[in-house]
Design an enzyme around this catalytic site. Sequence first.
Site, mmCIF file in Angstrom:
data_model
loop_
_atom_site.group_PDB
_atom_site.id
_atom_site.type_symbol
_atom_site.label_atom_id
_atom_site.label_comp_id
_atom_site.label_asym_id
_atom_site.label_seq_id
_atom_site.Cartn_x
_atom_site.Cartn_y
_atom_site.Cartn_z
ATOM 1 N N HIS A 120 0.836 -1.214 0.000
ATOM 2 C CA HIS A 120 0.000 0.000 0.000
ATOM 3 C C HIS A 120 0.868 1.260 0.000
ATOM 4 C CE1 HIS A 120 -2.979 2.933 1.693
ATOM 5 N NE2 HIS A 120 -3.795 2.232 0.923
ATOM 6 N N SER A 323 -9.515 -14.478 -1.939
ATOM 7 C CA SER A 323 -9.568 -13.032 -2.159
ATOM 8 C C SER A 323 -10.886 -12.622 -2.808
ATOM 9 C CB SER A 323 -8.401 -12.601 -3.050
ATOM 10 O OG SER A 323 -8.559 -11.241 -3.409
HETATM 11 C C1 LIG Z 1 -6.499 0.061 2.565
HETATM 12 C C2 LIG Z 1 -5.166 -0.495 2.848
HETATM 13 C C3 LIG Z 1 -4.303 0.121 3.755
HETATM 14 C C4 LIG Z 1 -4.622 1.427 4.400
HETATM 15 O O1 LIG Z 1 -5.689 1.310 5.275
HETATM 16 P P1 LIG Z 1 -6.559 2.594 5.682
HETATM 17 O O2 LIG Z 1 -7.574 2.000 6.603
HETATM 18 O O3 LIG Z 1 -7.136 3.144 4.416
HETATM 19 O O4 LIG Z 1 -5.646 3.550 6.360
HETATM 20 C C5 LIG Z 1 -3.104 -0.503 4.024
HETATM 21 N N1 LIG Z 1 -2.774 -1.653 3.431
HETATM 22 C C6 LIG Z 1 -3.577 -2.274 2.554
HETATM 23 C C7 LIG Z 1 -3.145 -3.569 1.949
HETATM 24 C C8 LIG Z 1 -4.801 -1.707 2.222
HETATM 25 O O5 LIG Z 1 -5.580 -2.314 1.310
#
Ligand SMILES: *Cc1c(COP(=O)(O)O)cnc(C)c1O
Length: 378
Positions: A120, A323
């Site tokens: 991410h 998934s």
């Molecule tokens: C959405 C996501 C995040 C971030 O999460 P938030 O709740 O939007 O801060 C981190 N890692 C992955 C794999 C995600 O899909």
Amino acid sequence: MTLSINDQNRLDAFWSYCVKNQYFNIGYPESADFDYTLLERFMRFSINNCGDWNEYCNYLLNSFEFEKEVMEYFADLFKIPFEESWGYVTNGGTESNMFGCYLGREIFPEGTLYYSKDTHYSVAKIVKLLRIKSQVVESLPNGEVNYDDLMAKIAKDNEKHPIIFANIGTTLRGAVDDIHLIQQRLKEAGVKREDYYLHADAALSGMILPFVDQPQGFTFADGIDSIGVSGHKMIGSPIPCGIVVAKKKNVDRISVEIDYISAHDKTISGSRNGHTPMMMWEAIKSRSFEDWQRRIERSLHMAQYAVERMQKAGIDAWRNKNSITVVFPCPSETVWKKHCLATSGDVAHLITTAHHWDSSQVDALIDDIIADSRSNAA
Ligand SMILES: *Cc1c(COP(=O)(O)O)cnc(C)c1O
């Protein structure tokens, strides 16, 4: 408090807009089928969970007792004895990951954090904020980390204390890094268990894998040191939030005493949302394990349905094991804009979260994708 007629009208217009678009999203992993009306009456209180839910706090309007039960639930779900764990309800998966990385860095201040290209985007920001040395690792075509490249980079850096950031469901392809393989490879390379830190980013899949028959390894029993999950994704919440669970012995190293609130602070924020722990509490209390299983199974079936429908039409759609993220070639701009799809490079995805009770929305999107691919081929 009163508003002008004009401002009231604007609120009414925004209300109608929200009602109309409530279930719009098929490109982002947000379940919209939540119902927290039982909690609406608490919106008049300034509930603040600053500090640790496990300690007395001078700020009386806190929802610590609910947050504690949320943490008991997730400790159990992620297979760590509650007494050996500590965590809290965060502002989202990003803060949960930041907390995990922070612990890793405190334990290994000179350690390098390794994360794959499919990680991410917020992790690049986290390593900057925490000033952690970091290395981006290649990914495999399905979105998992490239294990050979991971080990090659650790060896090249001569890194004695790697901090591994593992994805348990990547954002774009829903791929799960193999926790067991990573640990086996580290062991083969002579890195002892006490010499590395392993954080699991399970933003979406952390609330899927506990409820499937054959989950990939992702829990404390599988060897992780901490895990982050988003509350507004698979669970669903009107306010973004998340959960982080870590080992208590690691958290104790970062605890600081605050005389102002006469408590210990271990969290990243000062003031913390006291409403979202109650939402997470209601979400877990109102559904049994079997209810979650059914809900997750329905989402997984919908994802499989989407894969098969597209494949039958000759579209190269696929998904990773366990998934709900269906990956396919990026359609024309008119299509991805119309359906608000997330795209990256030459792929796009749809995500069959829990409010897709029937296939109507999935079908509407796939109809457009098929028509688009035919007109492009013509
Ligand atoms: C959405 C996501 C995040 C971030 O999460 P938030 O709740 O939007 O801060 C981190 N890692 C992955 C794999 C995600 O899909």
